[in-house]
Write an enzyme that holds these catalytic residues in place. Structure first.
Site, PDB file in Angstrom:
ATOM      1  N   SER A  99       0.971  -1.504   0.164  1.00  0.00           N
ATOM      2  CA  SER A  99      -0.014  -0.218   0.050  1.00  0.00           C
ATOM      3  C   SER A  99       0.726   1.333  -0.261  1.00  0.00           C
ATOM      4  O   SER A  99       1.617   1.429  -1.243  1.00  0.00           O
ATOM      5  CB  SER A  99      -1.200  -0.473   1.217  1.00  0.00           C
ATOM      6  OG  SER A  99      -1.775   0.792   0.778  1.00  0.00           O
ATOM      7  N   ASP A 239      -2.593   6.347  -3.520  1.00  0.00           N
ATOM      8  CA  ASP A 239      -1.577   5.328  -3.075  1.00  0.00           C
ATOM      9  C   ASP A 239      -0.931   3.994  -3.837  1.00  0.00           C
ATOM     10  O   ASP A 239      -1.264   4.019  -5.107  1.00  0.00           O
ATOM     11  CB  ASP A 239      -1.756   5.314  -1.394  1.00  0.00           C
ATOM     12  CG  ASP A 239      -2.973   3.503  -1.925  1.00  0.00           C
ATOM     13  OD1 ASP A 239      -3.789   3.612  -2.063  1.00  0.00           O
ATOM     14  OD2 ASP A 239      -2.999   3.472  -0.617  1.00  0.00           O
ATOM     15  N   ASP A 241      -1.494   1.132  -4.288  1.00  0.00           N
ATOM     16  CA  ASP A 241      -1.989   0.093  -4.672  1.00  0.00           C
ATOM     17  C   ASP A 241      -3.150   0.869  -4.725  1.00  0.00           C
ATOM     18  O   ASP A 241      -4.187  -0.150  -5.624  1.00  0.00           O
ATOM     19  CB  ASP A 241      -2.702  -0.977  -3.905  1.00  0.00           C
ATOM     20  CG  ASP A 241      -3.257  -1.227  -2.507  1.00  0.00           C
ATOM     21  OD1 ASP A 241      -2.721   0.278  -1.929  1.00  0.00           O
ATOM     22  OD2 ASP A 241      -3.303  -1.967  -2.262  1.00  0.00           O
ATOM     23  N   ASP A 243      -6.002   1.906  -3.435  1.00  0.00           N
ATOM     24  CA  ASP A 243      -6.857   1.657  -3.078  1.00  0.00           C
ATOM     25  C   ASP A 243      -7.748   3.222  -1.824  1.00  0.00           C
ATOM     26  O   ASP A 243      -8.555   3.092  -1.670  1.00  0.00           O
ATOM     27  CB  ASP A 243      -7.100   0.549  -2.164  1.00  0.00           C
ATOM     28  CG  ASP A 243      -6.360   0.994  -0.803  1.00  0.00           C
ATOM     29  OD1 ASP A 243      -5.178   1.461  -0.680  1.00  0.00           O
ATOM     30  OD2 ASP A 243      -5.946  -0.779  -0.158  1.00  0.00           O
TER      31      ASP A 243
END
Length: 449
Positions: A99, A239, A241, A243
């Site tokens: 992340s 960010d 990834d 999400d």
């Protein structure tokens, strides 16, 4: 939380806390667990950090050795894995990402067949297998050995899905995107271009080592300058990834998850789309958000920190929007996890439908100054439960009264206590955070740098 799995999967420094052997065993167990009654189909995505490729190959080796077929989305976002799993009849999905963490960290996020985060009881079974406590898992042989399939079309279908959710053209809108040198680089610009925006992109040249480095939703300064220098209508930062999403408005203000929840919830209420007239937040949301929602006649609920818990509350109660200050925003009609690109599209829709600027949409919200300090400690639980620390927190609570609050909580992924204070002034925030941090130091809990 378990030994390996925290609030957001199995995470740690690559080949130190999370090794290739760990990944192989996770693959071995998942291939076996989901393949007891049929040949398991498992889809895998990854972000751009260097170790993601290593962990991907190790997971694939474990999965196919247990007889599962692995489908590779390659570099993609966490929400795209969730979408593909739930829409295309996979047994589960795996996202390789840490992340917002630096490049040397990585993680394994497992998504069940419904597109939700994996059940804790299955995570416990995986942990037992990793530690050699579970039963032996046989190797697949002959034609039962699994195979690997390039599945980039799954990612492309997710892109089409995002575009299909938007009712308005973004023509004549100047939009900045900060892709954090991460997963969004392969998706976000194409979506905005397809919707007609004049798209400006930064931090979209990943090299395996620069993910989240001075960019993305945890470092908003670069995007803020970019929006102002290029006179853009709005900017969005993701960010690693993708999400999460935070925004920069036309005046250069940072629009965090709380403000995004406010903007979207007010619009959803106007359009009769706000189920139960309620927004789901976490305990980290700002007092200013709650006061602004009350002014609009909108109710709210609070969960512990973690989009997993926000989503569980939404599913249990039928709520339509929830999220975190950090930018995990969930629209339950369209997704089962936080989706940064979807969030940015939703904000664009509100701006266009109201024929206004993002700065105008948030002008009625008065956010309280908030200070968060992450303190590395020897033992999170021992430090938090120390009677001297408990008393220090109680004293701050008493002094703030109704004009602020303090929250001390354990990180779900690091040896860290997070000390957060909201107060009428920044000076008061600093005073009360320092009061607790100094007490942590004097009690010997802090790991000195």
């Amino acid at each position: 939380m378990g030994k390996y799995f925290g609030t957001d999967g199995f995470r740690g420094e690559a080949n130190i806390d999370l090794t290739v052997e760990h990944a192989y065993k996770v693959g071995r167990f998942l291939g076996y667990y989901y393949g007891k009654e049929h040949k398991a189909r498992i889809v895998i995505g990854k972000d751009t950090r260097r170790s993601s490729y290593m962990l991907e190959y190790s997971l694939v080796a474990g999965l196919t050795a247990s007889g599962a077929d692995a489908y590779l989305l390659h570099v993609t976002t966490t929400p795209s894995v969730s979408y593909v799993v739930r829409s295309e009849d996979f047994d589960c999905g795996i996202m390789i990402s840490a992340s917002h963490n630096p490049y040397y960290d990585n993680g394994i996020k497992i998504i069940n067949g419904l597109g939700y985060k994996l059940e804790s009881e299955v995570e416990e079974l995986i942990e037992n297998y990793i530690d050699g406590k579970g039963e032996e898992i046989p190797y697949a042989t002959k034609d039962n050995i699994g195979r690997t399939t390039d599945y980039v079309n799954g990612r492309n279908r997710y892109i089409g899905y995002l575009i299909s959710l938007v009712a308005n053209s973004f023509k004549n809108m100047k939009v900045g995107l900060d892709c954090a040198n991460g997963s969004a680089y392969s998706i976000a610009k194409g979506v905005f271009d397809a919707l007609g925006a004049k798209t400006y992109v930064i931090s979209n040249e990943p090299n395996g080592l620069n993910i989240n480095k001075d960019c993305g939703s945890t470092h908003m300064e670069q995007l803020r300058r970019y929006v102002l220098e290029n006179n853009l209508d709005v900017g969005f930062a993701y960010d690693g990834d993708a999400d999460r999403c935070l925004a920069i408005d036309d005046k250069g203000n940072i629009i965090d998850g709380d403000l995004i929840l406010y903007v979207c919830a007010v619009d959803m209420k106007k359009n009769n789309e706000l189920n139960n007239n309620t927004v789901v937040t976490t305990i980290m949301s700002n007092l200013g958000l709650y006061k602004a929602l009350e002014e609009k006649g909108i109710a709210y609920e609070k969960t512990t920190v973690g989009d997993k818990y926000v989503f569980e509350n939404m599913m249990e109660n039928g709520h339509s929007i929830g999220g975190e200050q950090s930018g995990h925003i969930i629209f339950s009609k369209h997704a089962t996890t936080g989706d940064g690109i979807l969030t940015s599209l939703k904000i664009m829709e509100v701006i266009i439908e109201n024929k206004t600027k993002l700065s105008d949409l948030i002008k009625e919200v008065q956010i309280f100054p908030q200070l968060l300090e992450n303190v590395r400690v020897n033992n999170k639980k021992t430090a938090r439960e120390d009677i001297e620390i408990v008393n220090a927190v109680a004293k701050v609570t008493e002094e703030l009264g109704d004009n602020g609050r303090i929250l001390v909580r354990e990180s779900g992924t690091e040896p860290v206590l997070r000390v957060m204070v909201e107060a009428p002034t920044t000076k008061e925030c600093e005073k009360y955070v320092n009061m607790v941090v100094d007490k942590l130091k004097s009690q010997g809990h802090v790991i000195e740098k």
